[in-house]
Write a protein that holds these residues in place. Structure first.
Motif, mmCIF file in Angstrom:
data_model
loop_
_atom_site.group_PDB
_atom_site.id
_atom_site.type_symbol
_atom_site.label_atom_id
_atom_site.label_comp_id
_atom_site.label_asym_id
_atom_site.label_seq_id
_atom_site.Cartn_x
_atom_site.Cartn_y
_atom_site.Cartn_z
ATOM 1 N N ASP A 252 -47.025 -19.447 37.731
ATOM 2 C CA ASP A 252 -45.657 -19.130 38.139
ATOM 3 C C ASP A 252 -45.605 -18.219 39.363
ATOM 4 O O ASP A 252 -44.612 -18.215 40.094
ATOM 5 N N GLN A 253 -46.653 -17.439 39.595
ATOM 6 C CA GLN A 253 -46.686 -16.539 40.754
ATOM 7 C C GLN A 253 -47.333 -17.184 41.990
ATOM 8 O O GLN A 253 -47.487 -16.541 43.023
ATOM 9 N N GLY A 254 -47.690 -18.438 41.864
ATOM 10 C CA GLY A 254 -48.299 -19.114 42.997
ATOM 11 C C GLY A 254 -49.781 -18.878 43.132
ATOM 12 O O GLY A 254 -50.383 -19.256 44.154
ATOM 13 N N LYS A 255 -50.413 -18.264 42.136
ATOM 14 C CA LYS A 255 -51.858 -18.049 42.167
ATOM 15 C C LYS A 255 -52.569 -19.354 41.790
ATOM 16 O O LYS A 255 -52.132 -20.077 40.893
ATOM 17 N N VAL A 256 -53.665 -19.624 42.482
ATOM 18 C CA VAL A 256 -54.405 -20.866 42.265
ATOM 19 C C VAL A 256 -55.195 -20.781 40.964
ATOM 20 O O VAL A 256 -55.988 -19.855 40.751
ATOM 21 N N LEU A 257 -54.968 -21.785 40.094
ATOM 22 C CA LEU A 257 -55.725 -21.894 38.850
ATOM 23 C C LEU A 257 -56.826 -22.934 38.956
ATOM 24 O O LEU A 257 -57.893 -22.796 38.350
ATOM 25 N N GLY A 258 -56.554 -23.981 39.710
ATOM 26 C CA GLY A 258 -57.527 -25.060 39.827
ATOM 27 C C GLY A 258 -57.102 -26.062 40.874
ATOM 28 O O GLY A 258 -56.116 -25.871 41.602
ATOM 29 N N ILE A 259 -57.839 -27.152 40.940
ATOM 30 C CA ILE A 259 -57.555 -28.227 41.893
ATOM 31 C C ILE A 259 -57.925 -29.552 41.254
ATOM 32 O O ILE A 259 -58.816 -29.624 40.390
ATOM 33 N N PHE A 260 -57.228 -30.591 41.652
ATOM 34 C CA PHE A 260 -57.561 -31.949 41.204
ATOM 35 C C PHE A 260 -57.617 -32.829 42.442
ATOM 36 O O PHE A 260 -56.679 -32.855 43.243
ATOM 37 N N THR A 261 -58.732 -33.544 42.611
ATOM 38 C CA THR A 261 -58.954 -34.330 43.819
ATOM 39 C C THR A 261 -59.167 -35.796 43.495
ATOM 40 O O THR A 261 -59.324 -36.183 42.323
ATOM 41 N N ASP A 262 -59.186 -36.617 44.527
ATOM 42 C CA ASP A 262 -59.506 -38.038 44.363
ATOM 43 C C ASP A 262 -60.863 -38.203 43.691
ATOM 44 O O ASP A 262 -61.066 -39.114 42.889
ATOM 45 N N GLY A 263 -61.797 -37.334 44.036
ATOM 46 C CA GLY A 263 -63.123 -37.401 43.425
ATOM 47 C C GLY A 263 -63.069 -37.123 41.939
ATOM 48 O O GLY A 263 -63.764 -37.770 41.141
ATOM 49 N N ASP A 264 -62.227 -36.148 41.551
ATOM 50 C CA ASP A 264 -62.060 -35.856 40.128
ATOM 51 C C ASP A 264 -61.484 -37.064 39.395
ATOM 52 O O ASP A 264 -61.880 -37.367 38.258
ATOM 53 N N LEU A 265 -60.542 -37.752 40.049
ATOM 54 C CA LEU A 265 -59.937 -38.941 39.430
ATOM 55 C C LEU A 265 -60.993 -40.004 39.167
ATOM 56 O O LEU A 265 -61.043 -40.593 38.076
ATOM 57 N N ARG A 266 -61.867 -40.241 40.137
ATOM 58 C CA ARG A 266 -62.911 -41.252 39.954
ATOM 59 C C ARG A 266 -63.838 -40.861 38.805
ATOM 60 O O ARG A 266 -64.238 -41.707 37.995
ATOM 61 N N ARG A 267 -64.166 -39.584 38.749
ATOM 62 C CA ARG A 267 -65.057 -39.144 37.676
ATOM 63 C C ARG A 267 -64.400 -39.267 36.298
ATOM 64 O O ARG A 267 -65.071 -39.611 35.317
ATOM 65 N N GLN A 268 -63.114 -39.012 36.205
ATOM 66 C CA GLN A 268 -62.405 -39.162 34.924
ATOM 67 C C GLN A 268 -62.360 -40.622 34.494
ATOM 68 O O GLN A 268 -62.533 -40.958 33.311
ATOM 69 N N ILE A 269 -62.137 -41.511 35.450
ATOM 70 C CA ILE A 269 -62.093 -42.943 35.144
ATOM 71 C C ILE A 269 -63.459 -43.421 34.677
ATOM 72 O O ILE A 269 -63.583 -44.228 33.745
ATOM 73 N N ALA A 318 -52.739 -11.689 49.114
ATOM 74 C CA ALA A 318 -52.421 -11.451 47.705
ATOM 75 C C ALA A 318 -52.986 -12.529 46.794
ATOM 76 O O ALA A 318 -52.810 -12.463 45.576
ATOM 77 N N GLY A 319 -53.638 -13.521 47.367
ATOM 78 C CA GLY A 319 -54.227 -14.597 46.574
ATOM 79 C C GLY A 319 -53.267 -15.712 46.229
ATOM 80 O O GLY A 319 -53.587 -16.585 45.407
ATOM 81 N N GLN A 320 -52.094 -15.728 46.844
ATOM 82 C CA GLN A 320 -51.120 -16.788 46.581
ATOM 83 C C GLN A 320 -51.358 -17.980 47.498
ATOM 84 O O GLN A 320 -51.730 -17.820 48.673
ATOM 85 N N LEU A 321 -51.137 -19.171 46.970
ATOM 86 C CA LEU A 321 -51.332 -20.392 47.748
ATOM 87 C C LEU A 321 -50.297 -20.462 48.872
ATOM 88 O O LEU A 321 -49.093 -20.377 48.632
ATOM 89 N N VAL A 322 -50.775 -20.607 50.095
ATOM 90 C CA VAL A 322 -49.873 -20.707 51.252
ATOM 91 C C VAL A 322 -50.125 -21.959 52.084
ATOM 92 O O VAL A 322 -49.341 -22.286 52.976
#
Length: 336
Positions: A252-269, A318-322
């Motif tokens: 909610d504060q805009g701090k990065v928790l993680g990322i999901f990429t095209d590569g992650d999608l291929r690995r999940q499939i 401040a560590g917020q995603l910009v």
């Protein structure tokens, strides 16, 4: 009149082996001249550097003929390495351009013989104006050498020209001495790569040292981002809409928790998972690579290359995603 017209010339008898031999001899002569020049450096060189450092105005470089061409390059090198400098033609100086030289300036005069008429004609004027004079000459005992506050000996044993006439080794020595002065000055001034970049903003070095991540990143609504409880299908729509090939997962504060990429999608499939009922938190990669918005863009490029990734998230102090940045953004900015 014969069939051969007056404008026709006899064919040139070109000897490739002689050409190569002359090239090697020329380089040998000039290399020897520079080594001899190196061995002569001592207190007078230090005096010359101190004289230049005391200059409160500009270094006005002068020289006639080939020495003038060398002088233009020396002036350009000095100017780009922290020492304000310009070239003034000695002949033009006698016809008004001497007014360009102020009492705060210093004149660096270049003449192999030290007897160039155009230079010697203005020496009395420089003396009356109390303008310091630094000379690069092949004859320190010459008129120019005697009038100079400091004279640096740039003499050579012989020219590389087979006739020993055309300025070759002598101009190489002058050019090298100018470079030596510029290097000593930039070191004494504490001149850094960042300073060099500021005077070369259009060059590759300028772009690397002056371009920051915030200058080239994608920001605002162009940055794909979702909450951790975002359904998988909605997350995919966000990725597709922003076209970055990834999305950040933020709190909610805009701090990065993680990322999901095209590569992650291929690995999940490849794992055969049923993704339809999952959320962003279920599939995201934790602790993704990040770069500060005030970092140099070239640092982001190094990070991506080292981690073998094509994009990186950008955060503020401040560590917020910009923002977000990928290789294409860096290529368009000509950082890589």
């Amino acid at each position: 009149m014969s069939e051969r017209t007056l404008s026709q010339k006899p064919p040139i008898a070109f000897d490739p082996e002689r050409a190569v031999a002359l090239a090697r001899e020329t380089l040998e002569i000039e290399a020897t001249a520079l080594l001899e020049l190196k061995s002569r450096q001592g207190p007078s060189f230090a005096d010359a550097v101190q004289l230049l450092l005391r200059c409160e105005g500009r270094v006005v470089v002068m020289g006639m003929g080939k020495s003038g061409h060398v002088g233009r390059k020396i002036a350009a090198t000095l100017a780009s390495t922290g020492t304000p400098a310009m070239f003034v033609h000695p002949a033009e100086a006698s016809h008004g351009d001497l007014g360009m030289i102020t009492a705060q300036d210093l004149v660096l005069a270049i003449s192999n013989s030290g007897e160039s008429d155009e230079l010697t004609a203005i020496l009395p004027v420089l003396k009356r104006l109390f303008i310091p004079l630094l000379a690069l000459t092949g004859r320190p005992e010459s008129t120019l050498g005697r009038h100079a506050d400091v004279a640096l000996d740039t003499s050579v044993a012989k020219e590389a020209c087979p006739l020993n006439l055309a300025p070759t080794a002598s101009t190489t020595a002058q050019l090298a001495m100018g470079d030596a002065l510029a290097v000593a000055l930039l070191d004494a001034r504490g001149f850094k790569a960042e300073d060099f970049a500021r005077s070369h903003p259009g060059g590759a070095l300028g772009r690397k040292l002056l371009t920051h991540v915030r200058d080239v990143m994608r920001g605002g609504a162009a940055v794909p981002r979702v909450a951790p409880d975002t359904p998988f299908t909605e997350m995919m729509r966000e990725m597709s809409a922003k076209g970055l090939g990834s999305t950040a997962v933020v709190d909610d504060q805009g701090k990065v928790l993680g990322i999901f990429t095209d590569g992650d999608l291929r690995r999940q499939i490849e794992k055969g998972r049923d993704l339809r009922g999952l959320t962003a938190a279920d599939v995201m990669t934790l602790r993704p690579r990040q770069v500060r918005d005030d970092a140099l863009a070239v640092e982001a490029a190094d990070l991506m290359e080292e981690a073998r990734i094509t994009s990186v998230l950008v955060v503020d102090a401040a560590g917020q995603l910009v923002g977000a940045l990928n290789f294409n953004d860096l290529m368009r900015a000509k950082v890589i």
